[in-house]
Design an enzyme around this catalytic site. Structure first.
Site, PDB file in Angstrom:
ATOM      1  CB  SER A 191      -0.906   0.013   1.235  1.00  0.00           C
ATOM      2  OG  SER A 191      -1.448   1.309   1.386  1.00  0.00           O
ATOM      3  CG  HIS A 210      -4.039  -1.580  -1.310  1.00  0.00           C
ATOM      4  ND1 HIS A 210      -5.160  -2.342  -1.589  1.00  0.00           N
ATOM      5  CD2 HIS A 210      -4.383  -0.778  -0.280  1.00  0.00           C
ATOM      6  CE1 HIS A 210      -6.139  -2.003  -0.754  1.00  0.00           C
ATOM      7  NE2 HIS A 210      -5.689  -1.051   0.052  1.00  0.00           N
ATOM      8  CG  ASP A 248      -5.125   2.445   1.142  1.00  0.00           C
ATOM      9  OD1 ASP A 248      -6.079   1.661   1.000  1.00  0.00           O
ATOM     10  OD2 ASP A 248      -4.035   2.120   1.632  1.00  0.00           O
ATOM     11  CG  MET A 267      -8.136   7.240   2.997  1.00  0.00           C
ATOM     12  SD  MET A 267      -7.085   7.318   4.462  1.00  0.00           S
ATOM     13  CE  MET A 267      -6.462   5.636   4.478  1.00  0.00           C
ATOM     14  CG  HIS A 324      -9.349   0.276  -0.042  1.00  0.00           C
ATOM     15  ND1 HIS A 324      -8.705   0.039   1.157  1.00  0.00           N
ATOM     16  CD2 HIS A 324     -10.674   0.271   0.243  1.00  0.00           C
ATOM     17  CE1 HIS A 324      -9.590  -0.090   2.118  1.00  0.00           C
ATOM     18  NE2 HIS A 324     -10.803   0.051   1.599  1.00  0.00           N
ATOM     19  CG  MET A 377     -11.180   3.396   2.651  1.00  0.00           C
ATOM     20  SD  MET A 377      -9.599   3.311   3.503  1.00  0.00           S
ATOM     21  CE  MET A 377      -8.506   3.396   2.092  1.00  0.00           C
ATOM     22  CG  MET A 398     -11.666  -2.559   5.838  1.00  0.00           C
ATOM     23  SD  MET A 398     -10.243  -2.224   4.770  1.00  0.00           S
ATOM     24  CE  MET A 398      -9.118  -1.414   5.898  1.00  0.00           C
ATOM     25  CG  ASP A 452      -6.336  -2.757   3.483  1.00  0.00           C
ATOM     26  OD1 ASP A 452      -5.200  -2.511   3.908  1.00  0.00           O
ATOM     27  OD2 ASP A 452      -7.029  -1.936   2.835  1.00  0.00           O
TER      28      ASP A 452
HETATM   29  C1  DX5 Z   1      -6.194   1.532   5.923  1.00  0.00           C
HETATM   30  C2  DX5 Z   1      -5.825   1.285   4.503  1.00  0.00           C
HETATM   31  C3  DX5 Z   1      -4.738   0.299   4.370  1.00  0.00           C
HETATM   32  C4  DX5 Z   1      -3.426   0.767   4.929  1.00  0.00           C
HETATM   33  C5  DX5 Z   1      -2.734  -0.428   5.516  1.00  0.00           C
HETATM   34  O1  DX5 Z   1      -7.307   2.321   5.996  1.00  0.00           O
HETATM   35  O2  DX5 Z   1      -6.927   0.793   3.779  1.00  0.00           O
HETATM   36  O3  DX5 Z   1      -4.579  -0.139   3.036  1.00  0.00           O
HETATM   37  O4  DX5 Z   1      -2.588   1.354   3.959  1.00  0.00           O
HETATM   38  O5  DX5 Z   1      -1.637   0.013   6.217  1.00  0.00           O
HETATM   39  P1  DX5 Z   1      -0.854  -0.934   7.218  1.00  0.00           P
HETATM   40  O6  DX5 Z   1      -0.372  -2.125   6.429  1.00  0.00           O
HETATM   41  O7  DX5 Z   1       0.259  -0.062   7.710  1.00  0.00           O
HETATM   42  O8  DX5 Z   1      -1.799  -1.336   8.320  1.00  0.00           O
HETATM   43 ZN    ZN Z   2      -6.532  -0.177   1.795  1.00  0.00          ZN
END
Ligand code: DX5
Ligand code: ZN
Length: 218
Positions: A8, A33, A35, A37, A66, A68, A137, A175
């Site tokens: 990620s 990956h 993310d 947000m 992903h 969010m 998650m 994840d």
């Molecule tokens: C969290 C994200 C993850 C995050 C994981 O909200 O969706 O993808 O990057 O990070 P680690 O591996 O550090 O928990």
């Molecule tokens: Zn993620």
């Protein structure tokens, strides 16, 4: 199948993002990956379409986006155009989940649904056959570097049972909080894709960290 590794980039060095993408390119990682947000669905803002557009030409691995974000439907076309290969929306963010999934597929992308840690697995009963990926998650989404929630192990077993019972082809993606210390157990329970942010990018040697996650010792 052999499990897949999806570093990620949330934990990458944003001031050197191109360098970290190149690192993933030459690593044994399978996916990248990404993310996204929005500060509403989760209490944090990461990055969005312009960053995905910028990294698409250099990223060689499958781009696993992903989302969010609340109300993702009106942005799905834009994320596909920006270069997503796979788009995962949150169960909790989609009022018309079946429609969202069909839209993602019509855009030529793999379609995934993410479940927050509190969301019962059986909520996927009537959508599982339509999914390419289920992202469980294993932390509450919003931040990298959080601790793995142990109940995820029970949830993997339950999800695997549902996938087999419904004859679905969905991959199980985990994840949050994935690290060398828990990766073997996750794969043994049925995980197909391991997302890893901080355990890769905060490691002294990220290439070696990816190698260790790919070649697990029982
Ligand atoms: C969290 C994200 C993850 C995050 C994981 O909200 O969706 O993808 O990057 O990070 P680690 O591996 O550090 O928990
Ligand atoms: Zn993620």
């Amino acid at each position: 199948m052999n499990h897949l590794i999806a570093p990620s980039i949330l934990s990458a060095d944003f001031a050197n993002l191109g360098r970290d993408i190149e690192l993933i390119n030459k690593s044994e990682a399978d996916w990248i990956h990404v993310d996204v947000m929005d500060g509403r669905f989760v209490p944090n803002i990461s990055f969005g379409l312009p960053v995905i557009q910028a990294i698409r030409p250099i990223a060689e691995k499958l781009m696993d986006v992903h989302l969010m974000i609340v109300e993702p439907d009106h942005l799905l076309t834009d994320f596909a155009k920006a270069g997503a290969d796979s788009i995962t929306v949150h169960f909790e963010a989609c009022t018309h989940l079946h429609r969202s999934i069909q839209q993602i597929k019509s855009l030529g992308c793999e379609a995934g649904v993410a479940l927050n840690p509190h969301m019962p697995i059986h909520m996927l009963n009537d959508i599982i056959v339509d999914l390419d990926v289920v992202c469980l998650m294993s932390v509450n989404p919003g931040f990298g570097g959080q601790s793995f929630i142990e109940n995820t192990l029970n949830r993997i077993a339950e999800l695997k049972e549902l996938i087999l019972r419904k004859n679905s082809k969905a991959l199980i993606e985990i994840d949050g909080g994935v690290k060398p210390g828990n990766a073997s157990e996750l794969v043994e329970k049925g995980a197909n894709v391991l997302v890893a942010g901080s355990s890769v990018f905060k490691a002294e040697d990220p290439l070696q960290a990816i190698h260790s996650l790919k070649h697990l010792k029982p």
